[in-house]
Design an enzyme around this catalytic site. Structure first.
Site, PDB file in Angstrom:
ATOM      1  N   LYS A  78       0.819  -1.216   0.000  1.00 37.23           N
ATOM      2  CA  LYS A  78       0.000   0.000   0.000  1.00 37.23           C
ATOM      3  C   LYS A  78       0.864   1.284   0.000  1.00 37.23           C
ATOM      4  CE  LYS A  78      -4.035  -2.067   2.349  1.00 37.23           C
ATOM      5  NZ  LYS A  78      -4.951  -1.940   3.509  1.00 37.23           N
ATOM      6  N   PHE A 109     -15.783   3.301   7.082  1.00 35.43           N
ATOM      7  CA  PHE A 109     -14.416   3.686   6.682  1.00 35.43           C
ATOM      8  C   PHE A 109     -14.186   3.582   5.171  1.00 35.43           C
ATOM      9  CE2 PHE A 109     -14.399  -0.753   8.114  1.00 35.43           C
ATOM     10  CZ  PHE A 109     -13.878  -1.422   7.010  1.00 35.43           C
ATOM     11  N   ARG A 113      -1.626 -14.358   4.504  1.00 37.51           N
ATOM     12  CA  ARG A 113      -2.374 -13.713   5.594  1.00 37.51           C
ATOM     13  C   ARG A 113      -1.581 -13.797   6.912  1.00 37.51           C
ATOM     14  NH1 ARG A 113      -6.608 -10.401   4.370  1.00 37.51           N
ATOM     15  NH2 ARG A 113      -7.140 -10.690   6.540  1.00 37.51           N
ATOM     16  N   THR A 123      -5.299  -7.067  10.845  1.00 36.81           N
ATOM     17  CA  THR A 123      -5.630  -5.813  10.155  1.00 36.81           C
ATOM     18  C   THR A 123      -5.113  -4.586  10.914  1.00 36.81           C
ATOM     19  OG1 THR A 123      -7.643  -6.905   9.367  1.00 36.81           O
ATOM     20  CG2 THR A 123      -7.553  -4.513   9.158  1.00 36.81           C
ATOM     21  N   ARG A 158       2.636  -6.237   9.210  1.00 38.35           N
ATOM     22  CA  ARG A 158       1.872  -5.121   9.789  1.00 38.35           C
ATOM     23  C   ARG A 158       2.423  -4.705  11.141  1.00 38.35           C
ATOM     24  NH1 ARG A 158      -4.033  -7.083   7.542  1.00 38.35           N
ATOM     25  NH2 ARG A 158      -4.125  -5.670   5.761  1.00 38.35           N
ATOM     26  N   ASN A 160      -1.874   0.266   6.932  1.00 40.29           N
ATOM     27  CA  ASN A 160      -1.365  -1.012   7.446  1.00 40.29           C
ATOM     28  C   ASN A 160      -0.511  -1.766   6.428  1.00 40.29           C
ATOM     29  OD1 ASN A 160      -3.409  -1.881   5.813  1.00 40.29           O
ATOM     30  ND2 ASN A 160      -4.619  -2.845   7.412  1.00 40.29           N
ATOM     31  N   HIS A 172      -2.088  -5.437   1.561  1.00 37.72           N
ATOM     32  CA  HIS A 172      -3.378  -6.116   1.363  1.00 37.72           C
ATOM     33  C   HIS A 172      -3.078  -7.542   0.920  1.00 37.72           C
ATOM     34  CE1 HIS A 172      -7.389  -7.084  -0.166  1.00 37.72           C
ATOM     35  NE2 HIS A 172      -6.736  -7.668  -1.170  1.00 37.72           N
TER      36      HIS A 172
END
Ligand code: GDP
Length: 135
Positions: free
Chosen positions: A12, A60, A88, A94, A105, A115, A118
């Protein structure tokens, strides 16, 4: 159960901006995931809204779409045994504050919005998300 899978990963804007892409890719390679395809792009707010459509009713949502389109991102197809669940695990929870030690993260995330990564959460979504960016 072992099976070779593909999943979509996104580095991100917060992580690209801090030059963390290579460090993040190392985490995938260490866990035997291979990067089958990758590109650095910037998407529009409309594209982000389409990508995160499942969250359209969430409070959000608008912030999420603004954020994902706010700067360059790196999108990747990761491949390997159980790639979806392994990715994951490597990502962590998250909310970076709740993520386990050693996860991306926990190490690099700034907040629940920023964070850093994705990752697809199911085989169905992995297929849809790979198609979204690579077809
Ligand atoms: P992920 O699969 O762990 O990325 O989480 P989700 O698919 O549930 O949510 C997508 C993204 O929306 C997350 O990575 C967060 O950046 C953001 N998000 C999810 N839940 C919340 C929340 O409760 N508050 C805020 N501000 N952002 C959230």
């Amino acid at each position: 159960m072992n099976s070779k899978e593909q999943t979509l990963s996104i580095i991100k804007p917060d992580a690209v901006e801090r030059n963390l892409a290579e460090k993040i890719k190392e985490k995938f390679l260490e866990r035997k995931l291979t990067i089958k395809n990758q590109k650095k792009i910037q998407i529009s707010k409309e594209e982000a809204a389409e990508f995160y459509k499942v969250h359209q009713t969430k409070p959000f949502y608008d912030r999420l779409c603004n954020y994902l389109s706010s700067g360059p991102i790196v999108v990747m197809i990761l491949e390997g045994e159980n790639a979806i669940s392994i990715n994951r695990k490597i990502m962590g929870a998250t909310d970076p504050q709740k993520a386990d030690k050693g996860t991306i993260r926990k190490e690099f995330g700034i907040s629940i919005d920023k964070n850093s990564v994705h990752g697809s959460d199911s085989q169905d979504n992995a297929k849809k998300e790979i198609d979204f960016f690579f077809n």
